[in-house]
Design an enzyme around this catalytic site. Structure first.
Site, mmCIF file in Angstrom:
data_model
loop_
_atom_site.group_PDB
_atom_site.id
_atom_site.type_symbol
_atom_site.label_atom_id
_atom_site.label_comp_id
_atom_site.label_asym_id
_atom_site.label_seq_id
_atom_site.Cartn_x
_atom_site.Cartn_y
_atom_site.Cartn_z
ATOM 1 C CG HIS A 1 4.809 1.780 -1.260
ATOM 2 N ND1 HIS A 1 4.256 0.826 -0.441
ATOM 3 C CD2 HIS A 1 5.238 2.770 -0.453
ATOM 4 C CE1 HIS A 1 4.331 1.222 0.814
ATOM 5 N NE2 HIS A 1 4.914 2.401 0.836
ATOM 6 C CD GLU A 12 8.812 3.911 -0.385
ATOM 7 O OE1 GLU A 12 8.818 4.326 0.789
ATOM 8 O OE2 GLU A 12 8.644 2.705 -0.684
ATOM 9 C CG ASP A 69 10.383 2.585 3.926
ATOM 10 O OD1 ASP A 69 9.925 3.727 4.036
ATOM 11 O OD2 ASP A 69 9.719 1.620 3.469
ATOM 12 C CG HIS A 109 8.064 0.109 6.605
ATOM 13 N ND1 HIS A 109 7.371 -0.245 7.743
ATOM 14 C CD2 HIS A 109 7.570 1.310 6.212
ATOM 15 C CE1 HIS A 109 6.496 0.706 8.036
ATOM 16 N NE2 HIS A 109 6.597 1.654 7.122
ATOM 17 C CD GLU A 153 9.285 6.894 4.924
ATOM 18 O OE1 GLU A 153 8.888 6.912 6.110
ATOM 19 O OE2 GLU A 153 8.629 6.391 3.995
#
Length: 257
Positions: free
Chosen positions: A12, A39, A41, A54, A113
């Site tokens: 993450h 992962e 963003d 993020h 994401e």
């Protein structure tokens, strides 16, 4: 328990418990720790560059201040995004893709994401698919063999990906993913649901319900050992964690050992 039943580990924002999130060092460490996926963003800068970030601002994660979408990449590069004594530049999606594709030990998946709402709306998904095309990743032969998974809390973002790249696997994140009966995930063509670990603690039946509808489960952010075990017991496919090395070690050890 067979190997296929063990959740795959997604780093993450990289190995973000040890290194500054969304930095090259965090992702390099995650790969070294054996993460199955990375992962990130993504947000668009004022000059149309995709960066791994993020928050809508850089205030929390850098030595600077400002809104990502109001700054150019060159302006963002003026600040430090690392931890004390470990300086780091802002990371672009292109740099992360290069790192992941160059990692030849074991193929890893990228879980990307897209953040919404943002001033650029659907341009984020369009830019993402264009960038993936540069690496030959935008049109996988099948969802199973795709090296990239696109995620969002916004159902509209998932629909845009589904419409433009029908074989790209997608994860509908958050509470919306609970309402399979309401057909949210089905309507946007999501191939997986993405509940938080807090939601999963209260609604463990989600995993079986998703599987019955032909969807996998991606759970975030799974840091506590007891939650890792819960995900193992429920049959979660992918767990996102800030501790990929520790989580990976726990999952390769038989429960109770």
């Amino acid at each position: 328990m067979t190997e296929i039943d063990v959740p795959r580990v997604v780093a993450h924002r990289g190995s973000s418990a040890a290194k500054a999130e969304h930095t090259l060092g965090a992702y390099e460490l995650a790969l070294q720790e054996g993460a199955d996926g990375l992962e990130c963003d993504i947000r668009l800068t004022r000059d149309g560059q995709l960066v791994c970030m993020h928050d809508r601002t850089i205030d929390r994660t850098s030595t600077g201040t400002g809104v990502v979408s109001e700054m150019t990449l060159d302006e963002l590069k003026q600040f430090d995004y690392g931890k004390p004594g470990e300086p780091a530049e802002i990371l672009t999606l292109r740099e992360l893709l290069e790192l992941a594709m160059d990692w030849t030990s074991v193929p890893v998946k990228l879980f990307i994401e897209t953040k919404h709402p943002v001033r650029y709306g659907g341009l984020v998904e369009a830019k993402l698919l264009a960038e993936l095309s540069r690496f030959g990743l935008a049109t996988p032969a099948s969802a199973s063999f795709s090296r990239v998974v696109v995620m969002s809390f916004a159902a509209s973002a998932m629909w845009r990906i589904r419409r433009s790249a029908p074989l790209m696997p997608t994860v509908l994140l958050g509470e919306t993913s609970r309402y399979l009966g309401g057909a949210a995930a089905h309507t946007v063509g999501a191939t997986a649901i993405g509940p938080s670990i807090m939601t999963l603690r209260e609604h463990g039946d989600l995993v079986d319900r998703a599987a019955a509808a032909g969807r996998a489960t991606y759970c975030w952010t799974v840091d506590e050992p007891r939650d890792v075990e819960l995900c193992r017991e429920l049959g979660v496919g992918w767990v996102a964690t800030n501790h990929p090395g520790r989580t990976k070690l726990q999952l390769v050890t038989a429960p109770g050992v």
